[in-house]
Design a protein around this motif. Structure first.
Motif, PDB file in Angstrom:
ATOM      1  N   LEU A   1     -32.743  13.128 -27.075  1.00 13.53           N
ATOM      2  CA  LEU A   1     -31.600  12.752 -26.240  1.00 13.53           C
ATOM      3  C   LEU A   1     -31.103  13.917 -25.412  1.00 13.53           C
ATOM      4  N   PHE A   2     -30.906  15.062 -26.055  1.00 12.87           N
ATOM      5  CA  PHE A   2     -30.302  16.205 -25.369  1.00 12.87           C
ATOM      6  C   PHE A   2     -31.342  17.239 -24.917  1.00 12.87           C
ATOM      7  N   GLY A   3     -32.181  17.685 -25.843  1.00 12.90           N
ATOM      8  CA  GLY A   3     -33.112  18.767 -25.530  1.00 12.90           C
ATOM      9  C   GLY A   3     -34.066  18.434 -24.405  1.00 12.90           C
ATOM     10  N   VAL A   4     -34.664  17.231 -24.469  1.00 10.14           N
ATOM     11  CA  VAL A   4     -35.633  16.851 -23.440  1.00 10.14           C
ATOM     12  C   VAL A   4     -34.967  16.776 -22.075  1.00 10.14           C
ATOM     13  N   ASN A   5     -33.747  16.222 -22.029  1.00 11.26           N
ATOM     14  CA  ASN A   5     -33.062  16.075 -20.738  1.00 11.26           C
ATOM     15  C   ASN A   5     -32.595  17.404 -20.165  1.00 11.26           C
ATOM     16  N   PHE A   6     -32.270  18.354 -21.040  1.00 10.30           N
ATOM     17  CA  PHE A   6     -31.770  19.640 -20.562  1.00 10.30           C
ATOM     18  C   PHE A   6     -32.883  20.645 -20.261  1.00 10.30           C
TER      19      PHE A   6
END
Length: 323
Positions: A307-312
């Motif tokens: 959710l967070f790591g891939v998008n950032f």
């Protein structure tokens, strides 16, 4: 409608915060022991003038325990926390609905909306659990803490203005794939709460008295927490499996290939493998329950990474999070 949605999110965060404080009061005052007045000791009395002294058991009226005010206050705080959580969930739902009305589409077109909807699914599932098993109410402290942190992070770091849906997402598979991913993710979000509580409580029941096991002194029994953890994950996993398959079908229609090891796809597959490993470990008698529970927590960490790591930190065909 967009401004109303933003206001409702703020009110929901405040309501979750009030519920968390009320749960903390219940947690602090709970399990108070009843104080019982001591019965008077036997008295030394004379048997008569000039006679030998002795002890005589005089009849003593039964002594009623003092009112357990701490327990009563804890119960009141717990009921207040539960009803405030219901209010917060209503505000939360209003924020999701008004966001969708403002955008004239389903309200999960970017990362902010995704987190907003996933957290609502998590709290809605919690209210169902609480309705069926009121004895688990003290878990609400940890659930509301998660709600406050995630919604505050979404408001501070992920918020974007309402925008039209990207062309790549304009498909009926958008509703099918993303809605099932959101639903499964919300149940997994709730599932990590009893999983963490189980690890703490099982350590406390095993005699561990150091931090953080002291936090579990007033939690429900470890066996019940473990069963709830399994039930939630067993319910969410087939839905998550369908969501991954639906995503592959959509990718075939949109990009001409069902699977391309895009970062999102890769981490979704990792999450699927880890959660499948948890269910397998949970069904294997030779594997200890706390080991299996650790695997479920690892699965949730992979979900957070997706959710967070891939998008950032990564770019790919799924880079439309709006951050």
């Amino acid at each position: 409608m967009s401004a109303l949605s933003d206001q409702l999110v703020t009110y929901a965060i405040l309501a979750y915060l009030v519920a968390m404080i009320s749960h903390a009061v219940e947690y602090a005052l709970g399990n108070a022991r009843k104080v019982v007045a001591a019965a008077p000791a036997r008295e030394l009395v004379g048997a008569g003038v000039g006679g030998p002294g002795g002890t005589v058991d005089e009849p003593v009226a039964p002594v009623a325990p003092r009112p357990d005010r701490s327990a009563a206050r804890a119960a009141l705080a717990g009921r207040i926390a539960a009803w405030v959580t219901v209010l917060a969930a209503a505000l939360h739902l209003g924020a999701v609905v008004t966001r969708g009305i403002a955008a004239e589409r389903m309200p999960w077109g970017n990362m902010y909306e995704f987190v907003l909807t996933v957290t609502f699914i998590g709290v809605a599932a919690w209210l169902v659990v609480l309705w069926k098993q009121p004895s688990l109410r003290r878990l609400g402290l940890f659930l509301t803490l998660v709600m406050v942190l995630l919604l505050a992070f979404a408001e501070l770091k992920l918020y974007v203005q309402v925008t039209p849906l990207m062309p790549a997402l304009k498909s009926y598979w958008f509703v099918i794939h993303v809605s099932t991913i959101i639903f499964a993710s919300g149940i997994f979000l709730l599932g990590v709460v009893p999983a963490t509580a189980y690890l703490l409580r099982s350590g406390w029941e095993a005699g561990k008295r150091s931090f953080p096991y002291t936090l579990a002194r007033r939690l429900p029994a470890a066996a019940g927490l473990e069963r709830l953890t399994f039930t939630l994950h067993a319910f969410a996993f087939p839905i998550f499996t369908f969501a991954v398959i639906a995503g592959a079908i959509w990718a075939e229609a949109a990009w001409g290939r069902a699977w391309g090891w895009d970062p999102k796809e890769t981490w979704a597959f990792i999450s699927w493998v880890v959660y499948a490993g948890y269910l397998h470990a949970r069904a294997t008698p030779s594997i200890r329950r706390n080991v299996a529970t650790w695997i479920s927590i690892l699965g949730f960490l992979t979900m957070l990474m997706n959710l967070f790591g891939v998008n950032f930190f990564f770019t790919g065909l799924h880079s439309y999070a709006g951050v």
